[in-house]
Scaffold this active site. Structure first.
Site, PDB file in Angstrom:
ATOM      1  N   SER A   2      23.340  47.980 -30.266  1.00 42.94           N
ATOM      2  CA  SER A   2      24.289  48.206 -31.348  1.00 42.94           C
ATOM      3  C   SER A   2      25.677  47.836 -30.832  1.00 42.94           C
ATOM      4  O   SER A   2      25.805  47.277 -29.742  1.00 42.94           O
ATOM      5  CB  SER A   2      24.232  49.688 -31.717  1.00 42.94           C
ATOM      6  OG  SER A   2      25.067  49.929 -32.813  1.00 42.94           O
ATOM      7  N   GLU A  55      34.071  37.162 -34.756  1.00 46.68           N
ATOM      8  CA  GLU A  55      33.122  36.840 -35.832  1.00 46.68           C
ATOM      9  C   GLU A  55      33.202  37.948 -36.874  1.00 46.68           C
ATOM     10  O   GLU A  55      33.290  39.124 -36.509  1.00 46.68           O
ATOM     11  CB  GLU A  55      31.678  36.851 -35.299  1.00 46.68           C
ATOM     12  CG  GLU A  55      31.378  35.852 -34.239  1.00 46.68           C
ATOM     13  CD  GLU A  55      30.024  36.151 -33.580  1.00 46.68           C
ATOM     14  OE1 GLU A  55      29.101  36.652 -34.244  1.00 46.68           O
ATOM     15  OE2 GLU A  55      29.923  35.893 -32.374  1.00 46.68           O
ATOM     16  N   LYS A  81      32.048  40.807 -39.275  1.00 44.37           N
ATOM     17  CA  LYS A  81      30.904  41.732 -39.156  1.00 44.37           C
ATOM     18  C   LYS A  81      30.292  41.904 -40.540  1.00 44.37           C
ATOM     19  O   LYS A  81      30.890  42.513 -41.424  1.00 44.37           O
ATOM     20  CB  LYS A  81      31.360  43.086 -38.612  1.00 44.37           C
ATOM     21  CG  LYS A  81      30.202  44.026 -38.381  1.00 44.37           C
ATOM     22  CD  LYS A  81      30.652  45.274 -37.657  1.00 44.37           C
ATOM     23  CE  LYS A  81      29.488  46.161 -37.264  1.00 44.37           C
ATOM     24  NZ  LYS A  81      28.636  46.576 -38.369  1.00 44.37           N
TER      25      LYS A  81
HETATM   26  S1  IVH Z   1      26.356  41.290 -32.302  1.00 46.68           S
HETATM   27  C1  IVH Z   1      24.713  43.051 -28.616  1.00 46.68           C
HETATM   28  N1  IVH Z   1      27.595  40.118 -34.302  1.00 46.68           N
HETATM   29  O1  IVH Z   1      26.395  45.105 -36.611  1.00 46.68           O
HETATM   30  C2  IVH Z   1      25.470  42.731 -29.823  1.00 46.68           C
HETATM   31  N2  IVH Z   1      26.396  42.103 -34.761  1.00 46.68           N
HETATM   32  O2  IVH Z   1      27.052  47.784 -35.741  1.00 46.68           O
HETATM   33  C3  IVH Z   1      24.720  43.022 -31.038  1.00 46.68           C
HETATM   34  N3  IVH Z   1      26.414  42.781 -37.092  1.00 46.68           N
HETATM   35  O3  IVH Z   1      23.362  45.714 -34.972  1.00 46.68           O
HETATM   36  C4  IVH Z   1      25.264  42.660 -32.297  1.00 46.68           C
HETATM   37  N4  IVH Z   1      27.626  41.132 -37.851  1.00 46.68           N
HETATM   38  O4  IVH Z   1      23.334  44.322 -37.138  1.00 46.68           O
HETATM   39  C5  IVH Z   1      26.825  41.145 -33.923  1.00 46.68           C
HETATM   40  N5  IVH Z   1      28.686  38.957 -35.979  1.00 46.68           N
HETATM   41  C6  IVH Z   1      27.933  39.971 -35.600  1.00 46.68           C
HETATM   42  C7  IVH Z   1      27.478  40.952 -36.517  1.00 46.68           C
HETATM   43  C8  IVH Z   1      26.712  42.008 -36.043  1.00 46.68           C
HETATM   44  C9  IVH Z   1      26.968  42.231 -38.175  1.00 46.68           C
HETATM   45  C10 IVH Z   1      25.641  44.043 -37.110  1.00 46.68           C
HETATM   46  C11 IVH Z   1      24.384  44.000 -36.289  1.00 46.68           C
HETATM   47  C12 IVH Z   1      24.555  45.099 -35.286  1.00 46.68           C
HETATM   48  C13 IVH Z   1      25.509  45.997 -35.995  1.00 46.68           C
HETATM   49  C14 IVH Z   1      26.229  46.930 -35.055  1.00 46.68           C
END
Ligand code: IVH
Length: 463
Positions: free
Chosen positions: A95, A125, A127
């Site tokens: 997460s 990026e 979210k």
């Molecule tokens: S990276 C180890 N990048 O947000 C890194 N997550 O709150 C893992 N999410 O579980 C995630 N946009 O479902 C990443 N550009 C993005 C994202 C993103 C949405 C979500 C993803 C993650 C959650 C965490």
């Protein structure tokens, strides 16, 4: 320094209280995880969840004992439901730590700079507010798609995933690793969400609270035809097994994933914390122009080698952070304050208000949490208040707007249950007040019955 001899009786008492608080928070947070991840129906704001999680971390630190692996501070999400087959992830889906202000992001940057001396870039990026999935490709063919679940074990949703046109069944290009896991977010665009809710309402069904819940509910359908009709989208943001061979930086990974046929989001490379904070500000307006909802920005160290050097803690990498947008706030007037009796007898003050639109949804009720909160904020009938809806959850009253002229009387806690007239109890350990009526209270009976038949319990349709 306090040189008083320690009193073993007092120490025992403090230790007992500490353990009880830890246990209570663990149970509470596990329940919230379950509501958020499995029922798609959270009952507290992201900010409140985060505060409780940090408090648990603090108390677990005070206990000074190994933390059990199933504590909410060590896990992500909720264990999978048993309707879909379980799939163990080859490597865990982590997460992200959340930040809600600049200071928290500056701290994040400081922690990294204690480990990394050389200059480096962050990648920004958006979210996306959806749900994470892991897509497994063998010889370039999609074989298994699973939800995140608790990060270690997810649900096999392959048949439903195949209905999403953004997700390639075969990967394009040469040099595709024999085994490759692609990670990303399944989500629903603002337009698809709007049309889906129109359909739901015409069919007399409850509309979804927001695109995230709609996406989660649509992906976890037993009949893939239903998922297909729901118009889901997908963006790739990372990789699992086999990903190391693809690129040496997150930006190059995104470019590579795009060349294989995935949708990816716009990204920007930022040299330092000032550029990062400026990037966040620029998105506060720009977010409205996107066809889908985002709930913040994700900032990651771009270099994969540096990511590895910085490493991860139990639930989240130390090399990335989600800087969330503040909840939208709107003014309205309180028409009435009522007391609502929940399933376990907890009596909660609720403000009934002139209906207003907050974060895209009409709202006419907001929680005041408990009597202490209500009295601290000093909310009274007739007051103009600021309310907010953080992310997906029920709205709350934030504060009273300066009032002049005569106000209605201060609200006090009821001595008797407003529904059944039983005595109201309050234990020292909690702020909540409870109806002592048990099942003889019709409100408790109704809420328990609703809980019993709900999707997370007996899953009875059509009561
Ligand atoms: S990276 C180890 N990048 O947000 C890194 N997550 O709150 C893992 N999410 O579980 C995630 N946009 O479902 C990443 N550009 C993005 C994202 C993103 C949405 C979500 C993803 C993650 C959650 C965490």
């Amino acid at each position: 320094m306090n040189l008083e001899p320690t009193n073993p009786e007092l120490n025992r008492k403090a230790d007992k209280q500490l353990r009880e608080s830890v246990q209570k928070l663990r149970t509470e947070l596990t329940d919230h995880n379950y509501r958020y991840y499995l029922l798609d129906a959270p009952s507290i704001t992201d900010t409140e969840y985060d505060q409780k999680l940090r408090e648990l971390e603090r108390l677990e630190g005070m206990l000074g004992e190994p933390v059990p692996a199933d504590s909410p501070t060590q896990t992500v999400g909720a264990p999978p439901n048993h309707v879909f087959e379980s799939r163990e992830h080859a490597s865990p889906l982590l997460s992200l730590a959340n930040a809600f202000n600049d200071d928290a992001v500056r701290d994040f940057d400081h922690r990294i700079r204690e480990i990394v001396d050389d200059p480096f870039h962050y990648i920004a990026e958006p979210k996306i507010d959806g749900l994470a999935v892991n897509l497994r490709y063998e010889s370039g063919e999609l074989t298994i798609a699973a939800t995140r679940g608790d990060g270690k074990v997810g649900e096999d949703v392959t048949d439903n995933i195949r209905t999403i046109s953004d997700i390639p069944w075969h990967l394009d290009g040469n040099d595709i690793p024999e085994l490759l896991e692609v990670r990303g977010e399944v989500f629903m665009s603002k337009n698809s969400f709007k049309s889906l809710n129109e359909v739901q309402e015409r069919a007399g069904e409850k509309p979804f609270a927001n695109p995230r819940n709609a996406a989660a509910g649509s992906l976890r359908q037993l009949d893939p035809k239903v998922t297909a009709a729901r118009k889901l989208s997908f963006f790739a943001y990372g990789s699992g097994e086999g990903g190391d061979a693809l690129a040496d930086s997150q930006s190059r990974l995104l470019t590579r994933l795009a060349s294989m046929g995935f949708g990816t989001q716009v990204f920007e490379l930022l040299p330092d914390i000032d550029a990062l904070l400026a990037n966040y500000r620029s998105w506060q307006e720009k977010r409205q122009t996107l066809a889908y909802e985002i709930d913040g920005l994700v900032y990651k160290i771009d270099s994969i080698e540096l990511q590895k050097e910085v490493g991860s803690v139990a639930r989240a990498p130390r090399w990335a952070i989600a800087y969330k947008f503040p909840a939208e706030e709107v003014e309205t007037t309180v028409e009435r304050i009522i007391w609502q009796v929940g399933r376990t007898g907890v009596i909660t003050p609720v403000a009934e208000m002139r209906p207003v639109k907050v974060a895209g949804v009409m709202v006419s009720r907001a929680t005041l949490h408990n009597i202490q909160e209500l009295q601290r904020k000093d909310v009274r009938e007739g007051d103009t208040v600021v309310i907010r809806r953080a992310g997906d959850v029920i709205p709350e009253v934030v504060r009273v707007v300066a009032v002049d002229g005569e106000r209605a009387p201060i609200i006090t806690a009821p001595g008797l249950c407003p529904v059944c007239g039983s005595h109201v109890e309050q234990s020292d350990a909690e702020v909540a007040i409870r109806c002592s009526g048990g099942l003889s209270c019709s409100a408790q009976l109704k809420e328990r019955l609703k809980h019993f038949v709900s999707r997370g319990a007996m899953d009875i349709e059509g009561m």
